[in-house]
Scaffold this motif. Structure first.
Motif, mmCIF file in Angstrom:
data_model
loop_
_atom_site.group_PDB
_atom_site.id
_atom_site.type_symbol
_atom_site.label_atom_id
_atom_site.label_comp_id
_atom_site.label_asym_id
_atom_site.label_seq_id
_atom_site.Cartn_x
_atom_site.Cartn_y
_atom_site.Cartn_z
ATOM 1 N N THR A 164 0.820 -1.378 -0.096
ATOM 2 C CA THR A 164 0.099 -0.679 0.017
ATOM 3 C C THR A 164 1.353 1.352 -0.244
ATOM 4 O OG1 THR A 164 -2.128 -1.103 1.349
ATOM 5 C CG2 THR A 164 -1.810 1.277 1.206
ATOM 6 N N ILE A 165 1.765 1.648 0.914
ATOM 7 C CA ILE A 165 2.860 3.008 1.451
ATOM 8 C C ILE A 165 3.573 2.726 -0.101
ATOM 9 C CG2 ILE A 165 4.894 3.657 2.158
ATOM 10 C CD1 ILE A 165 4.064 2.529 4.692
ATOM 11 N N CYS A 166 3.616 1.581 -0.720
ATOM 12 C CA CYS A 166 4.510 1.562 -1.941
ATOM 13 C C CYS A 166 4.241 2.607 -3.147
ATOM 14 C CB CYS A 166 5.492 -0.019 -2.775
ATOM 15 S SG CYS A 166 7.104 -0.058 -3.751
ATOM 16 N N THR A 175 5.765 11.041 -0.254
ATOM 17 C CA THR A 175 7.041 11.736 -1.017
ATOM 18 C C THR A 175 8.360 10.216 -0.360
ATOM 19 O OG1 THR A 175 7.997 12.228 1.015
ATOM 20 C CG2 THR A 175 7.508 13.913 -0.783
ATOM 21 N N LEU A 176 9.351 9.711 -0.844
ATOM 22 C CA LEU A 176 9.961 8.903 -0.549
ATOM 23 C C LEU A 176 10.525 8.598 1.062
ATOM 24 C CD1 LEU A 176 11.307 6.006 -0.776
ATOM 25 C CD2 LEU A 176 13.607 7.231 -1.915
ATOM 26 N N PRO A 177 11.216 9.719 1.992
ATOM 27 C CA PRO A 177 11.551 9.068 2.599
ATOM 28 C C PRO A 177 10.121 9.975 3.729
ATOM 29 C CG PRO A 177 12.696 11.579 1.888
ATOM 30 C CD PRO A 177 11.538 11.256 0.924
ATOM 31 N N ALA A 179 7.779 7.638 2.694
ATOM 32 C CA ALA A 179 7.569 5.940 3.245
ATOM 33 C C ALA A 179 8.125 4.888 3.494
ATOM 34 C CB ALA A 179 7.297 5.777 1.410
ATOM 35 N N LEU A 180 9.726 6.292 3.472
ATOM 36 C CA LEU A 180 10.550 5.116 4.601
ATOM 37 C C LEU A 180 10.222 5.233 6.151
ATOM 38 C CD1 LEU A 180 13.590 6.581 2.400
ATOM 39 C CD2 LEU A 180 13.048 4.720 2.514
ATOM 40 N N ASP A 181 9.984 6.269 6.597
ATOM 41 C CA ASP A 181 9.803 6.643 7.997
ATOM 42 C C ASP A 181 8.993 5.103 8.492
ATOM 43 O OD1 ASP A 181 10.114 7.837 10.225
ATOM 44 O OD2 ASP A 181 8.334 8.459 9.793
ATOM 45 N N LEU A 182 7.690 5.414 7.201
ATOM 46 C CA LEU A 182 6.492 4.781 7.804
ATOM 47 C C LEU A 182 6.600 3.141 7.900
ATOM 48 C CD1 LEU A 182 3.750 6.775 5.435
ATOM 49 C CD2 LEU A 182 3.574 6.320 7.535
ATOM 50 N N LEU A 183 6.888 2.804 7.550
ATOM 51 C CA LEU A 183 7.995 1.806 7.173
ATOM 52 C C LEU A 183 8.934 1.412 7.972
ATOM 53 C CD1 LEU A 183 7.608 0.926 2.864
ATOM 54 C CD2 LEU A 183 6.189 0.494 4.486
ATOM 55 N N ASP A 184 10.396 2.543 8.184
ATOM 56 C CA ASP A 184 10.692 2.141 9.256
ATOM 57 C C ASP A 184 12.311 1.413 8.272
ATOM 58 O OD1 ASP A 184 12.856 2.215 10.983
ATOM 59 O OD2 ASP A 184 12.267 0.128 12.320
ATOM 60 N N MET A 185 12.712 1.853 6.950
ATOM 61 C CA MET A 185 12.664 1.177 6.563
ATOM 62 C C MET A 185 14.057 1.728 5.147
ATOM 63 S SD MET A 185 11.420 -1.357 3.101
ATOM 64 C CE MET A 185 10.447 -2.393 3.808
ATOM 65 N N SER A 186 15.687 1.246 4.893
ATOM 66 C CA SER A 186 16.521 2.112 4.571
ATOM 67 C C SER A 186 16.291 2.321 3.139
ATOM 68 C CB SER A 186 18.191 1.514 4.581
ATOM 69 O OG SER A 186 17.934 0.529 3.688
ATOM 70 N N ARG A 187 16.789 3.479 2.245
ATOM 71 C CA ARG A 187 16.512 3.499 1.033
ATOM 72 C C ARG A 187 16.671 2.110 0.032
ATOM 73 N NH1 ARG A 187 16.514 8.356 -1.749
ATOM 74 N NH2 ARG A 187 16.578 9.082 -0.197
ATOM 75 N N SER A 188 17.995 1.861 0.550
ATOM 76 C CA SER A 188 18.232 0.574 0.071
ATOM 77 C C SER A 188 17.782 -0.681 -0.185
ATOM 78 C CB SER A 188 20.098 -0.216 -0.325
ATOM 79 O OG SER A 188 20.064 -0.546 1.037
ATOM 80 N N THR A 189 17.067 -0.925 0.859
ATOM 81 C CA THR A 189 16.328 -1.685 1.282
ATOM 82 C C THR A 189 14.491 -1.427 0.138
ATOM 83 O OG1 THR A 189 17.111 -2.602 3.512
ATOM 84 C CG2 THR A 189 14.880 -2.973 3.175
#
Length: 202
Positions: A164-166, A175-177, A179-189
């Protein structure tokens, strides 16, 4: 100057007992102050007491070690050290458990040749053993992988809300940041995981 006889002891850890090697030297009449002890790995010669002993050695002295593996585990480096001690320092070496490695027996070309030959043979055997160990390890890893065993850190599970977030990121709703914050995930992952979702990858 009187010729000095020195004994060198090495054990792999501080817990290992040095008594067996110590008694061998005392039985030979080596004075206690001439016995040097290192309690560390034999992978190289960066050892405090070994270096201290080298500084004390003078021409004509005798360096004694119980067995060749007490001197070290890397036979290529043992060859270098052996030649440095016998040729540069002009000091004799005796390995108690291997009588052929005794430079006091014969000073002629044959004696030197025999010592070098034994050391070269030990070096070959040690290198061959290392290659066999590496080969067995590689075979073991390959067999384990075929059985489905996974090596390294386990991959973190994809959060249930990832699709959903993707998709929201792809549609420019976030924004990408964000999305990363919501998923607690690094950019590369995130990018790596996104490739697994056909409706998400850009």
């Amino acid at each position: 100057m009187t010729k000095q006889v020195y004994g060198y002891i090495r054990v792999s850890s501080r817990d290992q007992n040095v008594q067996r090697q110590m008694l061998s030297f005392l039985d030979l009449g080596i004075e206690i102050q001439n016995i040097f002890i290192d309690k560390q790995s034999g992978k190289d010669f960066e050892r405090k007491q070994y270096k201290r002993l080298l500084r004390k050695l003078r021409k004509g002295d005798l360096f004694i070690v119980k067995s060749i593996d007490r001197l070290g585990r890397n036979y290529e480096e043992i060859l270098i050290q052996w030649r440095y001690i016998t040729k540069n320092k002009k000091v004799d070496i005796r390995v108690i458990d291997m009588p052929l490695l005794d430079t006091t027996i014969s000073k002629d070309l044959l004696g030197t040749f025999i010592s070098d030959l034994v050391l070269q043979l030990l070096s070959f055997v040690a290198e061959n053993e290392r290659e066999m160990i590496r080969a067995r390890q590689a075979e073991g890893i390959l067999a384990a992988k075929k059985r489905g065993v996974r090596f390294g850190r386990p991959e973190k599970e994809i959060p249930s809300n990832f699709p959903t977030i993707c998709q929201s990121w792809k549609n420019a709703l976030i924004t990408l940041p964000e999305a990363l914050d919501l998923l607690d995930m690094s950019r590369s992952t995130f990018y790596r995981k996104a490739k697994k979702y056909a409706n998400c990858a850009q």
